[in-house]
Scaffold this active site. Structure first.
Site, PDB file in Angstrom:
ATOM      1  N   HIS A 206      24.937   6.740  -7.970  1.00 34.54           N
ATOM      2  CA  HIS A 206      24.344   6.625  -6.637  1.00 34.54           C
ATOM      3  C   HIS A 206      24.003   5.162  -6.374  1.00 34.54           C
ATOM      4  CE1 HIS A 206      21.320   6.960  -3.448  1.00 34.54           C
ATOM      5  NE2 HIS A 206      21.813   8.154  -3.192  1.00 34.54           N
ATOM      6  N   CYS A 244      26.550   7.295  -1.027  1.00 35.80           N
ATOM      7  CA  CYS A 244      25.432   7.742  -0.187  1.00 35.80           C
ATOM      8  C   CYS A 244      25.463   6.931   1.107  1.00 35.80           C
ATOM      9  CB  CYS A 244      24.106   7.552  -0.924  1.00 35.80           C
ATOM     10  SG  CYS A 244      22.676   7.994   0.093  1.00 35.80           S
ATOM     11  N   HIS A 273      26.548  11.786  -0.368  1.00 36.74           N
ATOM     12  CA  HIS A 273      25.326  12.113   0.379  1.00 36.74           C
ATOM     13  C   HIS A 273      25.592  11.643   1.792  1.00 36.74           C
ATOM     14  CE1 HIS A 273      22.582  11.624  -3.428  1.00 36.74           C
ATOM     15  NE2 HIS A 273      23.389  12.654  -3.505  1.00 36.74           N
ATOM     16  N   ASP A 318      21.298  14.367   3.035  1.00 34.84           N
ATOM     17  CA  ASP A 318      20.302  13.662   2.220  1.00 34.84           C
ATOM     18  C   ASP A 318      18.962  13.827   2.918  1.00 34.84           C
ATOM     19  OD1 ASP A 318      19.395  12.214   0.065  1.00 34.84           O
ATOM     20  OD2 ASP A 318      20.839  10.602   0.285  1.00 34.84           O
ATOM     21  N   HIS A 319      18.105  12.858   2.749  1.00 34.17           N
ATOM     22  CA  HIS A 319      16.737  12.983   3.265  1.00 34.17           C
ATOM     23  C   HIS A 319      16.690  13.544   4.684  1.00 34.17           C
ATOM     24  CE1 HIS A 319      16.313   9.281   0.518  1.00 34.17           C
ATOM     25  NE2 HIS A 319      16.369  10.399  -0.176  1.00 34.17           N
ATOM     26  N   TYR A 332      12.757  15.629   1.409  1.00 31.79           N
ATOM     27  CA  TYR A 332      13.465  16.838   0.970  1.00 31.79           C
ATOM     28  C   TYR A 332      12.921  18.139   1.566  1.00 31.79           C
ATOM     29  CZ  TYR A 332      15.816  13.594  -2.010  1.00 31.79           C
ATOM     30  OH  TYR A 332      16.567  12.530  -2.443  1.00 31.79           O
TER      31      TYR A 332
HETATM   32  C1  DNO Z   1      18.547   8.561  -2.096  1.00 34.30           C
HETATM   33  C2  DNO Z   1      18.571   9.697  -3.039  1.00 34.30           C
HETATM   34  C3  DNO Z   1      18.379   9.201  -4.486  1.00 34.30           C
HETATM   35  C4  DNO Z   1      19.341   9.773  -5.498  1.00 34.30           C
HETATM   36  C5  DNO Z   1      19.200   9.233  -6.897  1.00 34.30           C
HETATM   37  C6  DNO Z   1      20.334   9.667  -7.797  1.00 34.30           C
HETATM   38  O1  DNO Z   1      19.337   8.375  -1.205  1.00 34.30           O
HETATM   39  O2  DNO Z   1      19.722  10.406  -2.817  1.00 34.30           O
HETATM   40  O3  DNO Z   1      17.091   9.553  -4.869  1.00 34.30           O
HETATM   41  O4  DNO Z   1      19.171  11.134  -5.570  1.00 34.30           O
HETATM   42  O5  DNO Z   1      19.155   7.851  -6.879  1.00 34.30           O
HETATM   43  O6  DNO Z   1      20.082   9.301  -9.109  1.00 34.30           O
HETATM   44 MN    MN Z   2      21.356   9.495  -1.483  1.00 31.53          MN
END
Ligand code: DNO
Ligand code: MN
Length: 357
Positions: A206, A244, A273, A318-319, A332
């Site tokens: 990531h 991501c 992501h 993602d978020h 989340y």
């Molecule tokens: C941020 C998230 C991160 C991710 C970790 C993977 O965009 O997606 O917290 O999950 O860095 O190790």
């Molecule tokens: Mn991410």
């Protein structure tokens, strides 16, 4: 494409597997077992009971996010060999229970970071927010404290116990150059890739989030040229990326659809992501809803690049923002990520049908 949803496990995630199963078009989870201290082997028993629960709920558990990398590996300490051996054992145990992709990151000390976790939007929702100018006046301890004051959940990688010896850990990075960190990264990959190849696991790194250095510590995974160096460290599909969109997209210099296109064509993207960000100024952004018109990224172009260049990837939203009164783990929540999935699935259907006509 397989659409998934990040789940933190039965103990600490307020969202249930049943909730996730009810999101249309979701095949499985990206699972976490954050209660296992970083560096320890994930036991067969623990993995088996976790995977069993997920499968019982009618969902797949083919992706784990994350198996965190011990700081001694990033620092290149002699003890790294033990931690690499443990990591390989964990990978073998995960593969034995059907896991195919492991998402991780190689960010020294911290995982993702924001200066505000509940930034108020005009519509009354809240979102994650980052302002580099504000960060410059803060210490990592300030961040940990304000996180714990505003949320019942620590940020991933910012757990208080992990940060107990923060000053000491950070001091060890002050003289490290990006190339030295990359050498330690290569050592780690060379140590685990043979196991990955043997048990058919693909590692998916990531990117750094946000996509620049913080607190003067080197970071080496936040641009196209960084990603090229990562895939070159060990030339194997087992050494792949988790692209991501929101993390790389926090820097407008990163062309996210082009990154999906390039590394997709190389066969080096194992996970994605997909989320949006809204630029508010230099190194200043907030996390928008997934919809293109709410932020600065072109989500259609991103999904089209995935569709055309890495169609077999595991995707997750993602978020998300906090909407409809939800008060969960920052980034989340259930509702806004479920809306994200529905939107991404809609884009996918339209792109797919248009391309096969
Ligand atoms: C941020 C998230 C991160 C991710 C970790 C993977 O965009 O997606 O917290 O999950 O860095 O190790
Ligand atoms: Mn991410």
């Amino acid at each position: 494409m397989k659409m998934t949803f990040r789940w933190y496990g039965p103990e600490t995630d307020p969202i249930t597997l049943e909730n996730i199963r009810q999101i249309p078009g979701t095949s499985g989870i990206m699972g976490a077992m954050d209660w296992i201290p970083v560096g320890e082997v994930w036991s067969e028993d623990e993995i088996s009971s976790y995977v069993h629960k997920v499968n019982e709920a009618g969902l797949e558990c083919e992706v784990i996010e994350s198996v965190n990398v011990h700081e001694d590996i990033k620092l290149g300490k002699p003890s790294r060999d033990t931690y690499i051996t443990n990591y390989c054992k964990t990978l073998e145990n995960l593969a034995g229970h059907g896991v195919k992709v492991v998402v991780y990151n190689f960010m020294p000390v911290f995982d993702w970071l924001r200066t505000e976790l509940f930034h108020r939007n005009e519509d009354g929702s809240t979102c994650l927010y980052y302002d580099h100018e504000e960060l410059e006046g803060l210490t990592p301890q300030d961040i940990v404290k304000s996180t714990l004051d505003s949320s019942a959940f620590p940020l991933p990688g910012w757990e208080p116990e992990r940060l107990a010896d923060l000053d000491e850990v950070m001091a060890q990075y002050t003289d490290m150059t990006p190339d030295q960190l990359r050498d330690n990264y290569r050592y780690f990959l060379e140590g685990i890739v043979p196991t990955c190849e043997k048990v058919s696991i693909r590692m998916a790194v990531h990117p750094d989030d946000p996509a620049w250095d913080i607190f003067g510590i080197p970071r080496i995974v936040h641009s196209d040229s960084d990603l090229q160096k990562v895939v070159d460290l060990v030339d194997s599909p087992a050494n792949s990326l988790c692209v991501c969109a929101g993390s790389l997209g926090s820097n407008p210099d990163n062309d996210v659809p082009a990154i999906f296109t390039k590394y997709g064509d190389m066969g080096r993207i194992a996970a994605a992501h997909v989320r949006n960000v809204k630029f508010l100024g230099h190194k200043k952004f907030k996390e928008a809803a997934h919809l293109s018109s709410d932020g600065s990224l072109d989500m259609y172009a991103i999904m089209k690049a995935i569709h055309d260049h890495c169609p077999d990837v595991y995707i997750r939203p993602d978020h998300g923002r906090m909407i409809w009164g939800e008060m969960g783990r920052p980034g989340y929540p259930l509702y806004d990520r479920a809306l994200g999935i529905t939107y991404l699935n809609g884009l996918w259907e339209a792109i797919d049908k248009a391309s096969t006509r």
